[in-house]
Scaffold this active site. Structure first.
Site, PDB file in Angstrom:
ATOM      1  N   PHE A 195      25.124  12.001 -17.595  1.00  0.00           N
ATOM      2  CA  PHE A 195      24.879  13.184 -16.569  1.00  0.00           C
ATOM      3  C   PHE A 195      25.598  12.900 -15.252  1.00  0.00           C
ATOM      4  O   PHE A 195      25.691  11.563 -14.208  1.00  0.00           O
ATOM      5  CB  PHE A 195      23.562  13.351 -16.050  1.00  0.00           C
ATOM      6  CG  PHE A 195      22.632  14.139 -17.662  1.00  0.00           C
ATOM      7  CD1 PHE A 195      22.490  15.727 -17.981  1.00  0.00           C
ATOM      8  CD2 PHE A 195      22.226  13.428 -18.427  1.00  0.00           C
ATOM      9  CE1 PHE A 195      21.989  16.579 -18.441  1.00  0.00           C
ATOM     10  CE2 PHE A 195      21.360  14.405 -19.346  1.00  0.00           C
ATOM     11  CZ  PHE A 195      21.524  15.189 -19.232  1.00  0.00           C
ATOM     12  N   ALA A 235      23.108  10.231  -8.642  1.00  0.00           N
ATOM     13  CA  ALA A 235      21.655   9.779  -8.501  1.00  0.00           C
ATOM     14  C   ALA A 235      21.111   9.972  -7.589  1.00  0.00           C
ATOM     15  O   ALA A 235      20.220  10.545  -7.063  1.00  0.00           O
ATOM     16  CB  ALA A 235      20.927   9.219 -10.147  1.00  0.00           C
ATOM     17  N   LEU A 282      21.425   9.017 -16.346  1.00  0.00           N
ATOM     18  CA  LEU A 282      22.146   9.732 -15.327  1.00  0.00           C
ATOM     19  C   LEU A 282      23.229   8.945 -14.155  1.00  0.00           C
ATOM     20  O   LEU A 282      22.712   7.326 -14.687  1.00  0.00           O
ATOM     21  CB  LEU A 282      21.516   9.761 -14.117  1.00  0.00           C
ATOM     22  CG  LEU A 282      20.097  10.635 -14.551  1.00  0.00           C
ATOM     23  CD1 LEU A 282      18.424  10.531 -13.557  1.00  0.00           C
ATOM     24  CD2 LEU A 282      20.317  11.547 -15.196  1.00  0.00           C
ATOM     25  N   CYS A 283      24.495   9.053 -13.863  1.00  0.00           N
ATOM     26  CA  CYS A 283      25.208   8.186 -12.919  1.00  0.00           C
ATOM     27  C   CYS A 283      24.850   7.470 -11.678  1.00  0.00           C
ATOM     28  O   CYS A 283      24.131   8.244 -10.844  1.00  0.00           O
ATOM     29  CB  CYS A 283      26.338   9.270 -13.035  1.00  0.00           C
ATOM     30  SG  CYS A 283      26.920   8.268 -11.611  1.00  0.00           S
ATOM     31  N   VAL A 284      24.162   6.374 -11.760  1.00  0.00           N
ATOM     32  CA  VAL A 284      23.506   5.539 -10.486  1.00  0.00           C
ATOM     33  C   VAL A 284      23.672   6.492  -9.311  1.00  0.00           C
ATOM     34  O   VAL A 284      23.189   6.383  -8.050  1.00  0.00           O
ATOM     35  CB  VAL A 284      23.566   4.216 -10.670  1.00  0.00           C
ATOM     36  CG1 VAL A 284      24.945   3.743 -10.759  1.00  0.00           C
ATOM     37  CG2 VAL A 284      22.776   3.717  -9.345  1.00  0.00           C
TER      38      VAL A 284
END
Lengths: 130, 123
Positions: A39, A82, A77-79
């Site tokens: 994501f 996010a 989730l892409c850091v």
């Protein structure tokens, strides 16, 4: 076949993310292996444990969590995406001194390297646009 | 973390540079792929061709410059960009005005070009 998805759309801004979920569901049902759902961008809102949809709406966070449970897919989730949108796990909440974490337990936070890893380790990587 | 196969990936950039954040997100993904030594090619088409125009004064709209990110791509061994010629023609943009080193693709070449990659990352 081993399949990964790149999802870019927010859960409530377009139908793209729903299409991604239905695709993932159908692929798992057909016996394909779901390796990872990455994501990115607005799609990281899928990982919010604080999301409360209306009673007559589908819970889009929960249904990804259930699909992951059934299929074994990893929900990442892409850091960078996010953090700026307030989706933090315990580690990040402590690191940036925020009072609480907000990530749903079915999801993990990781870097774009995990997108590349999904690309390398899957037979197919499908993008669902934002 | 990332090991094994080297994928032949096409990053498809179809978004205008400052209409939302997706153009930037695509380029960030490109840099990640390059850092992890994937075989990455970038193609600009549709509204994405605007990313290649010079004189972007993005600070005036409080955004980081897409142009300077593109300028840094050679450092990641992404040396040239492919551009859909039809997208330029429809928008009356002359290929000579584009910033970076570009290779034009005609409509007839496009299907074969797209077919030559293992994966498409579409932004």
């Amino acid at each position: 076949m081993k399949i990964s998805l790149l999802v870019l759309a927010s859960p409530y801004a377009s139908q793209s993310a729903d299409t991604a979920w239905h695709y993932a569901q159908a692929a798992a049902h057909a016996g394909h292996e779901l390796y990872r759902v990455f994501f990115y961008h607005e799609a990281v809102y899928h990982g919010s444990r604080l999301s409360v949809p209306a009673q007559d709406e589908i819970d889009r966070v929960q249904r990804w969590a259930e699909l992951a449970e059934r299929s074994g897919a990893e929900l990442v989730l892409c850091v960078a995406s996010a953090l700026k949108r307030g989706i933090l796990d315990d580690t990040e909440a402590n690191r940036y001194e925020r009072g609480a974490h907000s990530i749903h337990p079915a999801f993990v936070i990781a870097g774009l390297g995990q997108l590349v890893d999904a690309s390398v380790h899957s037979d197919r990587l499908l993008t669902f646009g934002g | 973390m990332v090991s094994g196969t080297r994928r032949k990936i096409l990053l498809l950039c179809r978004r205008a540079p400052y209409a939302g954040y997706l153009a930037r997100a695509g380029l960030d993904a490109a840099l990640a792929a390059a850092v992890f030594e994937q075989d990455l090619t970038v193609l600009f088409m549709d509204e994405g061709i605007w990313q290649l125009l010079p004189d972007q004064h993005s600070a005036e709209i409080e955004c980081k410059s897409i142009a300077s990110t593109l300028d840094s791509m050679p450092l990641y061994d992404i040396e040239s960009f492919y551009v859909d010629a039809e997208s330029l023609r429809l928008r009356d943009v002359d290929a000579k005005t584009l910033t970076s080193k570009t290779i034009l693709l005609g409509a007839a070449e496009l299907p074969g070009f797209l077919d030559s990659f293992e994966q498409l990352w579409s932004f």
